[in-house]
Write a protein that holds these residues in place. Structure first.
Motif, PDB file in Angstrom:
ATOM      1  N   GLY A  85      36.214  39.453  48.644  1.00 40.37           N
ATOM      2  CA  GLY A  85      36.246  40.785  48.053  1.00 40.37           C
ATOM      3  C   GLY A  85      35.669  40.800  46.654  1.00 40.37           C
ATOM      4  N   ILE A  86      35.345  42.014  46.157  1.00 35.71           N
ATOM      5  CA  ILE A  86      34.786  42.186  44.819  1.00 35.71           C
ATOM      6  C   ILE A  86      35.224  43.534  44.277  1.00 35.71           C
ATOM      7  N   ASN A  87      35.577  43.595  42.974  1.00 33.16           N
ATOM      8  CA  ASN A  87      35.919  44.876  42.356  1.00 33.16           C
ATOM      9  C   ASN A  87      34.794  45.339  41.439  1.00 33.16           C
ATOM     10  N   ASP A  88      34.985  46.492  40.799  1.00 32.51           N
ATOM     11  CA  ASP A  88      33.904  47.064  39.986  1.00 32.51           C
ATOM     12  C   ASP A  88      33.650  46.290  38.702  1.00 32.51           C
ATOM     13  N   ALA A  89      34.601  45.472  38.279  1.00 29.75           N
ATOM     14  CA  ALA A  89      34.378  44.609  37.114  1.00 29.75           C
ATOM     15  C   ALA A  89      33.589  43.363  37.477  1.00 29.75           C
ATOM     16  N   GLY A  90      33.237  43.223  38.758  1.00 27.23           N
ATOM     17  CA  GLY A  90      32.487  42.063  39.213  1.00 27.23           C
ATOM     18  C   GLY A  90      33.347  40.857  39.516  1.00 27.23           C
TER      19      GLY A  90
END
Length: 355
Positions: free
Chosen positions: A316-321
């Motif tokens: 997985g990945i979030n918007d903060a990278g």
């Protein structure tokens, strides 16, 4: 957009050792977020991570780490507990099994558990949760047909009501939901359960309408994650099912991000996508990878290999990278978070128009 773990294919033949040499500096720092032998299942915008540990055949224990250490998500009387999602409020969605083998769902919030009602009293598996508290689930509806019914996807509202998201128009259809975004859009795969029909096609469900995504001819494809802009990450299978190619859909149109020539053996999946259109996945030639609009890059070339870590599988990945992954060091596996050491240019993706 929420990022969760999804089991996409049976087994990926990963080849992290085939990655090219490391760049001049490490882009990511490896942070342990779960106990030894754990693997991560979800990450939110603040970098909070859920993880699980196998305790036997199809039995698990679950944990959450909000940045202050690992919290055991222990439910009294449970024989198995699988955390599957976490929203930006820190609410954790999970599935658990009672001592009498009853399947149940829960939301863990601020130190307490809330039980979830099932779809029409039928066995229900919970899949994802968004910031508004809507929950994605799957269940098999009751039927008088001796052959039984096929699984369907449902969107659970905060008031506990369920909405059937339907199926694509194929014979004997079934729907497997995979991910939910903050606009209540759903992706997954739907299609005919039995041969000779092609089994599944990627879809987006939006405001009561289920729409098949584009494909490269008569080939099955699968949607595994959806961001708040409506972009979908997943994979396209070849007609023989021998190969799989990481795919991103924008405005319903597919783009292969695994662009290797057909003569190579190609097996890759796009596991997750953030709101910048950055994708993490896994392939047989790079192992765990990130795609940031130009090319797939091996995550093992973007960490300091002198640290002794090997990234084994990205999830997985979030918007903060920040990326969640399975990683190992000294023969022991951990749920880890890859944190950017330096800021990376973030390009916004186009917004998917509502149907």
């Amino acid at each position: 957009m929420l990022v969760r773990n999804r089991i996409s294919l049976v087994v990926l033949s990963l080849a992290a050792g085939l990655a090219s040499a490391s760049p001049g500096y490490a882009e990511y720092r490896v942070t342990i977020v779960g106990p030894a032998n754990s693997r991560p299942t979800a990450i939110n915008a603040a970098g909070a991570v859920t993880s699980i540990i196998s305790t036997g055949t199809l039995t698990y224990r679950s944990f959450v780490n909000y940045g202050r250490g690992v919290v055991n998500l222990n439910l009294p009387g449970s024989t198995s507990n699988i955390a599957v999602g976490i929203n930006d409020k820190g609410d954790v969605l999970g599935n658990w099994t009672t001592s009498t083998d009853q399947a149940r769902g829960y939301v863990y919030s601020r130190g307490s558990f809330r039980q979830l009602n099932a779809v029409r009293g039928q066995p229900t598996r919970y899949v994802d949760i968004n910031n508004a508290g809507y929950i994605l689930a799957t269940s098999t509806p009751p039927t008088t047909d001796p052959a039984g019914a096929n699984p369907r996807g449902y969107l659970r509202a905060p008031n506990g009501s369920y909405r059937d998201i339907g199926t694509l128009p194929y014979p004997n259809p079934t729907t497997q939901p995979e991910a939910l975004n903050n606009r209540n859009q759903v992706t997954g795969e739907s299609g005919s359960l039995f041969a000779p029909e092609i089994p599944f096609y990627a879809f987006v469900w939006n405001n009561g309408v289920i729409r098949q995504l584009g494909s490269f001819g008569n080939t099955p494809n699968y949607g595994l994650d959806i961001n708040d802009r409506g972009q979908v990450a997943g994979y396209t299978s070849t007609e023989t099912f021998r190969e799989a190619l990481a795919t991103v859909w924008t405005h319903g149109r597919p783009q292969l991000i695994d662009t290797r020539p057909a003569g190579d053996y190609r097996f890759s999946t796009a596991q997750a996508i953030n709101n910048h259109g950055h994708v993490v996945g896994n392939s047989n030639h790079l192992g765990p990878f990130i795609y940031r609009g130009k090319r797939m890059e091996s995550l093992n070339t973007l960490i300091d290999r002198r640290s002794g870590w090997t990234v084994d599988f990205s999830r997985g990945i979030n918007d903060a990278g920040q990326i969640i992954a399975d990683a190992s060091r000294g023969g022991v596996g951990y749920a880890v978070r890859l944190d950017l050491i330096r800021p990376h240019a973030l390009g916004a993706a186009p917004v998917e128009a509502d149907d």
